[in-house]
Design an enzyme around this catalytic site. Structure first.
Site, mmCIF file in Angstrom:
data_model
loop_
_atom_site.group_PDB
_atom_site.id
_atom_site.type_symbol
_atom_site.label_atom_id
_atom_site.label_comp_id
_atom_site.label_asym_id
_atom_site.label_seq_id
_atom_site.Cartn_x
_atom_site.Cartn_y
_atom_site.Cartn_z
ATOM 1 N N HIS A 1 0.790 -1.235 0.000
ATOM 2 C CA HIS A 1 0.000 0.000 0.000
ATOM 3 C C HIS A 1 0.817 1.277 0.000
ATOM 4 O O HIS A 1 0.286 2.344 -0.314
ATOM 5 C CB HIS A 1 -0.931 0.025 1.218
ATOM 6 C CG HIS A 1 -0.258 0.429 2.488
ATOM 7 N ND1 HIS A 1 0.496 -0.426 3.236
ATOM 8 C CD2 HIS A 1 -0.217 1.625 3.128
ATOM 9 C CE1 HIS A 1 0.973 0.203 4.285
ATOM 10 N NE2 HIS A 1 0.568 1.452 4.249
ATOM 11 N N ARG A 2 2.094 1.218 0.321
ATOM 12 C CA ARG A 2 2.861 2.464 0.434
ATOM 13 C C ARG A 2 3.089 3.099 -0.939
ATOM 14 O O ARG A 2 3.250 2.405 -1.942
ATOM 15 C CB ARG A 2 4.203 2.206 1.117
ATOM 16 C CG ARG A 2 4.068 1.925 2.599
ATOM 17 C CD ARG A 2 5.426 1.766 3.269
ATOM 18 N NE ARG A 2 5.276 1.395 4.670
ATOM 19 C CZ ARG A 2 5.281 2.267 5.675
ATOM 20 N NH1 ARG A 2 5.434 3.549 5.439
ATOM 21 N NH2 ARG A 2 5.135 1.853 6.916
#
Length: 370
Positions: free
Chosen positions: A205-206
């Protein structure tokens, strides 16, 4: 004592739960402000429901945007709210945009700030999370550190007099959902039954992973090449980037599923052969649950997880299939995150200093001792 908690993302809800319960048990006044940073029901409301957190007193509905726009929007919405509530303490949690905005808004009104999960450092200032946590620590008045390593980082930056070792709230929350038998008090999702020989869980998700199409393609290709089935729990940002770049996140060993509710995620992680992630908090949860972790980054703010190979950093995705095939570490994992009573320690620290006027001059902070 009046306390305001500022939260907005999944890991903050996990930390908030034991704090909310402990403040309520002691009869303190607690206002919960949800910034709306995470608004997907499986990443927000499900945590309030499952962990029995009181509903937020207000939701700022900030939504998604670039970090700068999101921070500005939150600041504008927080300013009148904090001016009205005037708490003894503003609690900020972790390292998200919500943490940065809450810290700046409270500091602008000379309110006393306590930073939960203080002292973490990846020593990579290109990460927005690193910048957020540094600002939160240097503007904070009470720095609530989860580990000895975090205390050492704070001391190295001249912040020892404001720092207290309290343990990690994640352990409090895990203990609340883990019965004495050691298993999670939730059933595995049915799709994991299709992996009788074991499976890997994965989260991506980063921004550093998802916003570069070449990097994202390489990560997904590496997951597809892993020797066991990989269940990728698709974060909204990942889904949006895959659509934008025309990338299909399925193939080979790689399957996808929606994010899991907290208890189910704990059960799935405890039963997994391994975790692949770019998250911070999941590295800790994997260690506590005894699940080997492979982290898709060149550094971690949780160096304790690297002990004995329980967590291995994988900056080059091409190395991932070999890394996840490594032999499981022998013996039990280390226990660097405290005894599961962090919330009690934190609320005691707040109460011991709580009934005092808001700050009028930040350079003249009182010393903080354990």
């Amino acid at each position: 004592m009046k306390v305001v908690s500022l939260v907005g993302a999944r890991p903050q809800f996990v930390k908030l739960a034991p704090i909310a319960h402990e403040l309520a048990r002691r009869g303190h006044e607690h206002t919960i402000i949800h910034t709306g940073q995470h608004y997907h029901p499986l990443l927000s409301q499900s945590f309030f429901d499952e962990l029995q957190i009181p509903s937020p007193d207000m939701n700022l509905a900030a939504g998604s945007a670039t970090p700068a726009l999101q921070t500005g929007d939150m600041l504008a919405r927080l300013d009148p709210v904090l001016a009205q509530t005037r708490p003894h303490w503003v609690l900020t949690y972790g390292d998200t945009t919500s943490t940065l905005a809450g810290t700046l808004a409270a500091a602008a009104q000379n309110l006393s700030i306590a930073h939960v999960e203080a002292g973490l450092r990846s020593f990579n200032r290109t990460m927005p999370e690193e910048r957020n946590r540094v600002v939160a620590d240097h503007l904070g008045d009470l720095l609530l550190a989860p580990t000895r390593a975090a205390m050492d980082n704070l001391a190295a930056e001249g912040l020892a007099d404001r720092s207290v070792l309290c343990g990690d709230l994640m352990v409090d929350c895990l203990r609340a959902v883990m019965p004495s038998s050691g298993g999670a008090s939730a059933e595995l999702p049915c799709f994991l039954a299709d992996s009788p020989d074991g499976y890997l869980l994965a989260t991506v998700h980063r921004a550093a992973t998802t916003d570069d199409p070449q990097r994202l393609s390489a990560v997904l290709a590496a997951l597809a090449a892993c020797p066991k089935p990989v269940w990728l729990l698709v974060h909204p940002r990942l889904a949006a980037r895959c659509r934008e770049f025309g990338i299909d996140p399925v193939g080979g060993s790689l399957r996808t599923a929606d994010p899991l509710p907290y208890r189910t995620m704990v059960a799935a992680l405890a039963a997994a052969a391994g975790l692949v992630t770019d998250s911070g908090g999941l590295q800790k949860e994997a260690l506590v649950l005894g699940t080997p972790c492979s982290t898709l980054r060149a550094e971690t703010e949780w160096p304790e997880t690297l002990s004995d190979g329980w967590n291995v950093l994988v900056p080059d995705p091409r190395d991932l299939p070999a890394v996840v095939a490594r032999t499981r570490p022998a013996g039990p994992p280390p226990s660097p995150f405290g005894d599961g009573h962090a919330a009690a320690a934190i609320v005691s620290q707040l109460a011991n200093r709580g009934e005092r006027p808001v700050l009028v001059s930040r350079p003249t902070r009182r010393s903080v001792t354990a």
